[in-house]
Design a protein around this motif. Structure first.
Motif, PDB file in Angstrom:
ATOM      1  N   PHE A   1       1.077   3.616  -3.144  1.00  0.00           N
ATOM      2  CA  PHE A   1       0.567   4.969  -2.977  1.00  0.00           C
ATOM      3  C   PHE A   1       1.626   5.985  -3.388  1.00  0.00           C
ATOM      4  CE2 PHE A   1      -0.717   8.723  -0.489  1.00  0.00           C
ATOM      5  CZ  PHE A   1      -2.053   8.798  -0.850  1.00  0.00           C
TER       6      PHE A   1
ATOM      7  N   ILE B   1       0.843  -1.200   0.000  1.00  0.00           N
ATOM      8  CA  ILE B   1       0.000   0.000   0.000  1.00  0.00           C
ATOM      9  C   ILE B   1       0.878   1.249   0.000  1.00  0.00           C
ATOM     10  CG2 ILE B   1      -1.591   1.395   1.391  1.00  0.00           C
ATOM     11  CD1 ILE B   1      -2.890  -1.264   2.287  1.00  0.00           C
TER      12      ILE B   1
ATOM     13  N   LEU C   1      -7.555   4.432  -2.202  1.00  0.00           N
ATOM     14  CA  LEU C   1      -7.095   4.094  -0.851  1.00  0.00           C
ATOM     15  C   LEU C   1      -8.196   4.297   0.186  1.00  0.00           C
ATOM     16  CD1 LEU C   1      -4.723   3.398   1.124  1.00  0.00           C
ATOM     17  CD2 LEU C   1      -4.376   5.864   1.308  1.00  0.00           C
TER      18      LEU C   1
END
Length: 191
Positions: free
Chosen positions: A55, A51, A128
């Protein structure tokens, strides 16, 4: 974006194991509690790392979906204060928020995700925070249903527990908002 989505699937997926308590218990019975916790933690950590990396990568080529007004950023700061108090309520013993809500960390996750969706309109942010919001809505409903089915009640809180919860939440929020968010995320909410 693929790395971000894969990380979300892994991280939120492993956090859905609680939706299948019988399956989880069979894993614990077959491998033991500590090895299960270790495997669970490794999978969650792998998802979290993906993640973060996904990101960061997605931020290099942002796609604007919508441009929220600036005042929603200020509203998000208030939402984050509430989210940090709810997070504190999950850990501070003897508070009435936990007694009333049952799962304040999950509610705090909903507040955190919703606030960010209001304030930021970039595709990677929507992916997200949208994923976390959907997970938190489903998780809270499942957890509360499980609590009712099992007759779970939470100990009543006290004024002392409430005060400690609010103080811890406000201090944690201030540290994160004014220092850690910029250092860790690269965005300073208050300039």
């Amino acid at each position: 974006m693929i790395m971000l989505i894969l990380g979300l699937l892994i991280f939120l997926g492993i956090h859905c194991v609680g939706f299948a308590p019988e399956w989880r218990q069979r894993r614990v019975d077959s491998m033991g509690l500590l090895p299960w916790k270790g495997l669970y933690s490794l999978i969650a950590l792998a998802g979290f790392v993906l993640i973060v990396l996904g990101f960061q990568q997605a931020r290099l080529d942002p796609v604007v979906l919508y441009a929220p007004p600036a005042w929603l950023g200020h509203l998000n700061a208030l939402f984050m204060l509430v989210a940090f108090i709810l997070l504190a309520a999950a850990y501070v013993p003897g508070n009435r928020l936990r007694a009333r809500i049952g799962h304040p960390m999950v509610v705090g996750t909903k507040v955190w995700a919703f606030g960010h969706l209001l304030a930021i309109g970039l595709l990677h942010d929507v992916v997200l925070f949208g994923a976390f919001l959907v997970w938190a809505i489903v998780a809270f409903a499942r957890l509360r249903r499980r609590d009712r089915a099992q007759g779970v009640t939470y100990a009543p809180g006290t004024l002392k527990g409430d005060i400690i919860t609010v103080v811890v939440g406000v201090v944690a929020w201030a540290l994160f908002a004014f220092w850690l968010h910029g250092a860790l995320i690269g965005v300073r909410p208050f300039g």
